[in-house]
Each structure stands twice: as C-alpha cells, then as structure tokens.
Scaffold this active site. Structure first.
Site, PDB file in Angstrom:
ATOM      1  N   ASN A   3      66.245   1.545  -6.670  1.00 13.18           N
ATOM      2  CA  ASN A   3      66.235   1.032  -8.042  1.00 13.18           C
ATOM      3  C   ASN A   3      67.016  -0.278  -8.040  1.00 13.18           C
ATOM      4  OD1 ASN A   3      66.396   0.532 -10.777  1.00 13.18           O
ATOM      5  ND2 ASN A   3      67.962   2.101 -11.155  1.00 13.18           N
ATOM      6  N   TRP A   4      66.289  -1.375  -8.211  1.00 12.79           N
ATOM      7  CA  TRP A   4      66.934  -2.694  -8.122  1.00 12.79           C
ATOM      8  C   TRP A   4      67.523  -3.159  -9.447  1.00 12.79           C
ATOM      9  CZ3 TRP A   4      62.909  -5.686  -4.574  1.00 12.79           C
ATOM     10  CH2 TRP A   4      63.037  -5.188  -3.269  1.00 12.79           C
ATOM     11  N   LYS A   5      67.383  -2.352 -10.490  1.00 17.74           N
ATOM     12  CA  LYS A   5      67.983  -2.658 -11.801  1.00 17.74           C
ATOM     13  C   LYS A   5      67.668  -4.099 -12.230  1.00 17.74           C
ATOM     14  CE  LYS A   5      71.673   0.498 -10.527  1.00 17.74           C
ATOM     15  NZ  LYS A   5      72.620   1.357 -11.188  1.00 17.74           N
TER      16      LYS A   5
ATOM     17  N   GLY B 214      76.885   4.049  -9.368  1.00 17.03           N
ATOM     18  CA  GLY B 214      77.541   2.748  -9.214  1.00 17.03           C
ATOM     19  C   GLY B 214      79.055   2.821  -9.115  1.00 17.03           C
TER      20      GLY B 214
ATOM     21  N   SER C 299      75.571   6.789  -5.955  1.00 17.28           N
ATOM     22  CA  SER C 299      76.371   6.292  -4.831  1.00 17.28           C
ATOM     23  C   SER C 299      75.879   6.782  -3.465  1.00 17.28           C
ATOM     24  CB  SER C 299      77.851   6.631  -5.041  1.00 17.28           C
ATOM     25  OG  SER C 299      78.337   5.940  -6.184  1.00 17.28           O
TER      26      SER C 299
ATOM     27  N   HIS D 259      66.596   6.603 -17.235  1.00 17.59           N
ATOM     28  CA  HIS D 259      67.727   6.256 -16.365  1.00 17.59           C
ATOM     29  C   HIS D 259      68.993   6.219 -17.212  1.00 17.59           C
ATOM     30  CE1 HIS D 259      70.471   3.948 -13.869  1.00 17.59           C
ATOM     31  NE2 HIS D 259      69.751   4.380 -12.852  1.00 17.59           N
TER      32      HIS D 259
ATOM     33  N   GLY E  84      70.686   2.948  -6.067  1.00 18.10           N
ATOM     34  CA  GLY E  84      70.846   1.678  -6.753  1.00 18.10           C
ATOM     35  C   GLY E  84      71.480   0.645  -5.838  1.00 18.10           C
ATOM     36  N   GLY E  85      72.812   0.529  -5.904  1.00 21.52           N
ATOM     37  CA  GLY E  85      73.547  -0.523  -5.195  1.00 21.52           C
ATOM     38  C   GLY E  85      73.169  -0.704  -3.736  1.00 21.52           C
TER      39      GLY E  85
ATOM     40  N   GLU F 182      70.948  12.511 -11.542  1.00 19.29           N
ATOM     41  CA  GLU F 182      71.906  11.440 -11.285  1.00 19.29           C
ATOM     42  C   GLU F 182      73.110  11.620 -12.204  1.00 19.29           C
ATOM     43  OE1 GLU F 182      69.935   7.695  -9.673  1.00 19.29           O
ATOM     44  OE2 GLU F 182      69.403   7.725 -11.790  1.00 19.29           O
TER      45      GLU F 182
ATOM     46  N   GLU G 111      71.327   4.254 -17.528  1.00 21.63           N
ATOM     47  CA  GLU G 111      71.633   2.979 -18.206  1.00 21.63           C
ATOM     48  C   GLU G 111      70.753   2.797 -19.450  1.00 21.63           C
ATOM     49  OE1 GLU G 111      71.229   0.795 -14.578  1.00 21.63           O
ATOM     50  OE2 GLU G 111      72.991   1.875 -13.850  1.00 21.63           O
TER      51      GLU G 111
END
Ligand code: PEP
Length: 251
Positions: free
Chosen positions: A8-10, A176, A215, A97, A236-237, A170, A99
């Site tokens: 997931n590149w957000k 993150g 993470s 998600h 993600g990250g 998640e 966010e």
C-alpha cells in the site's frame, strides 16, 4: 490458496517514482516468486497506469486502487469510480483502510457500501479492519472487528467467489508505528475473523484470504506469514522501497 503479498503506497510517489519502484520490484522478484504467492500493489490514482505498464500481464500480479466511491459516475468531485479503476488496470480496491476510517471519518456502513458496490462493479475488494489502542486496552478487540466485518460485508452475496474478497486485519496501533502485533495477538484476531467469516459465508469461508498488516518488514515477515490463518500481508512503509518489498514478497 495462494498467499497475497500486498503493498500500500498511500499518498507517496509521483508517476516516475512509482514506475521506478515497480521496475526495481519486478527485477528482484520476476522468476523467483514461489508458486503459492501473488503480489498486489495499491498505488495512488495518478500512478496506477504507470505501475500497470510495468507489471501488466504478469499472472501473479494484481493492481489495486486505494479507495473508490460507490457510484458508477456522477457529480462527486474529487472521487473515483470502480469503472475508472478497472480502466487503469485494477482488479482490486482497498476499502476501510484505517486512514480512511480515522483521518477521513469513514463509517463502517459507508465502507460496506463501497465493498458491495465495488464487487457489483467487477472489482475484488480488500476490506481493512482493526482496533485502536484505546479499544484494545478496553478489551474491545473482538467487538470492533465483529462490527467492522458485519457492516463491511453486509450486502455481499453469500455465493460470492471467495477469491474476490480479502480481509486485512490491521491493528491501528501497529500501522506505521514500528510496533508489530505479537504472534498470539495476530493468531487470536485472525481466528476470530475466520469464525466470523464462517457465519457469513458458511461454504467458502476457508478460501477467503485474511491478511495481516501493521509494521511488516523484511525481518519479521517470514514468521508472520506462517501463522495460523494468515494468508498474506498488507505492507505500507516497507513497501515503498522496491528492494525492501521484494524481500518481503520472497520471505
Ligand atoms: C498500511 O498502510 O496498511 C500499513 C500496514 O502500514 P505499515 O506497514 O507502514 O504499518
């Protein structure tokens, strides 16, 4: 059931950055991906076509939107439809998600509308669920997951093909933060998700993939991916770097 290794590149990467990351990833994993794994990249709308042009045609690859609006088209300024995502090469889309829920204020009911509309439009949907740290401390993990699954899957027909639905557990406190959930916490939550899926989809519940996200890194993926009821990861990250995500895909 193939494990799904999802990125997931957000809201990161311009088109050229996305293309470069995709090329690095492809060069590291093409020809090495185990038979029982698939790769998915959820990219910003502006980069979808660029990523598709790098991976398009690879049988183990799926392109995904990060979000969509539950309508075919119309006066919804700033939104994007499933039809438009499919036009860019997407077969999947994320919904709910953390966010979107916690920064944009999306409710579980609205997430459910997206899931059912996306499915009706021909996309496969990844429903993201998970509790906040306050909810965990208050002993409400199962209550929160139950509500998010109940409402998120409310209008999904029982006979849906199981590969068209993915659930991503998640925990919000692990996204993150570098704080990955422990094996027992993951297994407990995933077992609960599986039982809930059994109630909703009594015939095919075992064929629905349940991913862990929060993470995940090259160093912890190999352990997480072997846990009971973990059918892949949503990253993600650590997916923003092609080399790092390639290590996760091959872990
Ligand atoms: C995510 O964005 O879904 C996620 C799990 O992020 P991270 O891997 O950075 O925790």
């Amino acid at each position: 059931m193939k494990k799904l290794m999802a990125a997931n590149w957000k809201m990161f990467k311009t088109r050229s950055e996305a293309e470069e990351t995709a090329r690095t990833l492809l060069s590291k994993i093409d020809g090495k991906i185990p038979e029982d794994r698939e790769v998915l990249v959820a990219a910003p709308f502006t980069s979808l076509c660029a990523v598709d042009s790098v991976f398009g045609g690879k049988p183990w690859f799926h392109l995904s939107g990060e979000n969509m609006y539950p309508a075919e088209e119309g006066a919804f300024t700033g939104e994007i439809s499933p039809h438009m995502l499919k036009d860019c090469g997407c077969g999947f889309c994320l919904a709910g998600h953390s966010e979107r829920r916690h920064v944009m204020g999306e409710t579980s009911e609205f997430v459910g509308e997206k899931v059912s509309f996306g499915l009706k439009s021909g996309l496969s949907m990844i429903l993201c669920i998970g509790e906040t740290i306050e909810e965990r401390k208050a002993g409400k993990v199962q209550q929160v997951i139950d509500e998010q699954l109940e409402k998120g899957l409310a209008d999904v027909p029982a006979q849906i093909l199981p590969e068209r639905i993915v659930v991503a557990y998640e925990p919000v406190w692990a996204i993150g933060t570098g704080e990955v959930a422990g094996p027992e916490e993951i297994v407990e939550a995933h077992t609960f998700v599986r039982k809930k899926l059994e109630k909703i989809f009594p015939e095919k519940f075992n064929e629905i993939r349940v991913l862990y996200g929060g993470s995940v890194k090259p160093g912890n993926c190999a352990e997480i991916i072997t846990l009971d009821n973990v059918d892949g990861v949503l990253v993600g990250g650590a997916s923003l770097d092609g080399e790092s995500f390639s290590q996760i895909v091959l872990a």
